[in-house]
Design an enzyme around this catalytic site. Structure first.
Site, short mmCIF file in Angstrom:
data_model
loop_
_atom_site.label_atom_id
_atom_site.label_comp_id
_atom_site.label_asym_id
_atom_site.label_seq_id
_atom_site.Cartn_x
_atom_site.Cartn_y
_atom_site.Cartn_z
N LYS A 1 10.92 4.03 9.30
CA LYS A 1 10.52 5.28 8.64
C LYS A 1 9.03 5.47 8.83
O LYS A 1 8.29 4.48 8.99
CB LYS A 1 10.81 5.20 7.15
CG LYS A 1 10.91 6.55 6.48
CD LYS A 1 12.31 7.06 6.57
CE LYS A 1 12.45 8.43 5.96
NZ LYS A 1 13.88 8.76 5.80
N ASP B 1 12.16 14.43 8.03
CA ASP B 1 12.44 14.09 6.64
C ASP B 1 11.70 15.18 5.85
O ASP B 1 11.41 16.25 6.42
CB ASP B 1 11.94 12.67 6.31
CG ASP B 1 12.53 12.12 5.01
OD1 ASP B 1 13.65 11.61 5.04
OD2 ASP B 1 11.87 12.21 3.95
#
Ligand code: GLU
Length: 448
Positions: free
Chosen positions: A126, A166
């Site tokens: 991430k 995201d």
């Protein structure tokens, strides 16, 4: 000392200022007890838990950019490459003011298990930045994305690490980053990012995938309860890409979405979010105003400033689609009081550990986000497949694959809950399924 407790304690000692990361480590590790007990000697010998909580690599870098008035700004960029045992690192980029290393690590850690659950060969990672996209002009966003990629490019690649969107990162930002990557590398590495536009390698259904997948997962749970979605009422939070996809699918299947929310409060639409109102969610997001009150003003429904719907609105199913820790213990108590039966977690870690425990003890079915929202990254995986074979799949084909993947995730979880006599604890089941595949691969590959 108990192996799990030992490793949780180690995580606490090594990461004292990372509350979100420690929260997910405690939640995941403590639910793994049945599988750890059954294989403890082997897991200890291979330091599985110790390695599972330590990212393989963490990159933090400076991102300089200039605004439209030529003023310089400096943000912090991140990429946490957590685990590559089952495939290249894969996971989104979050651009949001409150991003820090704890949030990056919690998201990357969860991504490892989520990606494993999809059954596709993807490791977990991430990244993102504390850059706040709200109120920024299009050229400011572009300059920021280019600067961010100017550092990130050396750490990623179709077989190394494949970022996607995201919060704060969608098709537009992915486009700017892809352009900059291609320019620096002088190579058309299509599969280096997912969530691309359809004209240059993006998959059909990727924008809808998280919300659609979450609804497909819910269908399986409802089937188990001998119920259907038709006529059911829903509370959603957020109004971004994830809530949009969920609202679209729920409306299509005959459910009624009563609420949406933003940082400014929540709206209550007694007629349901449907038709042009769903399209309007896209406009709200594109406006960059980050306000849900605009919906109430436009369609003349109720708006509750500075409040969340949780525990305040009666509905059959709750689907948080905004962000981490939006449901706390007080919300959970109110939810039980008003008789909420199913919490379908869509955003990553929307519920505190205390609240999950309370809800489960009071017979609320908690569907865990690692499984529920896995449809997003699953279609990213399908985008990678399409890029590798240099083909585009039809909308029908991608949607069918997504449905198959979500059903398979559900079936695997239920199988494991039966194997370990976990009743219908989907939270523990998801963690165990996700963990097992990664642990097996880590054992096979030795102490690396
Ligand atoms: N950010 C999304 C997630 O939390 C999608 C990641 C991806 O598509 O790689 O899973």
């Amino acid at each position: 000392m108990d192996y799990i407790e030992e490793v949780i304690q180690m995580a606490e000692e090594n990461n004292p200022n990372q509350p979100e990361f420690l929260q997910t480590v405690r939640e995941v590790l403590s639910s793994l007890r049945p599988i750890i007990n059954a294989n403890e000697a082997e897991y200890r010998r291979m330091a599985i838990l110790e390695r599972m909580i330590e990212p393989e690599r963490q990159i933090i870098f400076r991102v300089p950019w200039t605004d439209d008035n030529n003023q310089p700004h400096i943000n912090r960029g991140y990429r946490v490459q957590f685990n590559s045992a089952i495939g290249p690192y894969k996971g989104g980029l979050r651009f949001q003011k409150n991003v820090n290393l704890s949030i990056m690590k919690f998201l990357a850690f969860e991504q490892v298990f989520k990606n494993s659950l999809t059954g596709l060969p993807m490791g977990g990672g991430k990244g993102g930045s504390d850059f706040d996209p709200n109120g920024k002009s299009d050229s400011e966003i572009m300059r920021f994305c280019q600067s961010y990629m100017t550092e990130l490019y050396r750490h990623i690649g179709p077989n190394i690490d494949v970022p996607a969107g995201d919060m704060g990162v969608s098709g537009r930002e992915i486009g700017y980053m892809f352009g900059q990557y291609k320019r620096i590398k002088d190579s058309y590495d299509n599969g280096v990012l997912t969530g691309k536009g359809k004209s240059y390698g993006g998959s059909r259904i990727r924008p809808e995938a998280t919300g659609f997948g979450a609804t497909y997962f819910l269908l399986e749970v409802l089937k188990h309860e001998h119920e259907s979605i038709e006529g059911k009422t829903f509370c959603l939070s957020g109004f971004g890409n994830v809530a949009w996809g969920a609202a679209k699918k729920i409306a299509e299947l005959g459910g009624k979405v009563l609420t949406l929310s933003g940082p400014d409060g929540y709206i209550y639409d007694k007629d349901g979010v449907q038709g042009e109102k769903i399209d309007y969610m896209l406009e709200m997001r594109a406006s960059g105003r980050n306000r849900v009150q605009d919906y109430a003003d436009k369609f003349g429904c109720e708006f509750f400033p500075n409040q969340k719907p949780w525990g305040n609105v009666k509905a059959d199913i709750y689907m948080p689609c905004a962000m981490q820790n939006e449901i706390n213990i007080d919300d959970a108590k109110k939810m039980v009081e008003i008789g909420i039966k199913i919490l379908n977690e869509v955003s990553n870690m929307p519920t505190t550990n205390e609240a999950i425990k309370y809800l489960q003890e009071h017979d609320v079915i908690v569907c865990p986000s690692k499984a529920v929202n896995a449809g997003g990254v699953a279609v990213s995986g399908l985008e990678m497949s399409q890029n590798s074979e240099r083909l585009f799949w039809t909308q029908e084909k991608v949607d069918k694959e997504l449905q198959k993947i979500m059903k398979n995730i559900y079936d695997q979880i239920v199988k494991v809950t039966k194997l370990y006599h976990l009743d219908y604890n989907l939270v523990a089941g998801a963690n165990i399924v996700g963990f097992k595949k990664v642990a097996d691969a880590m054992i096979a590959q030795g102490l690396v």
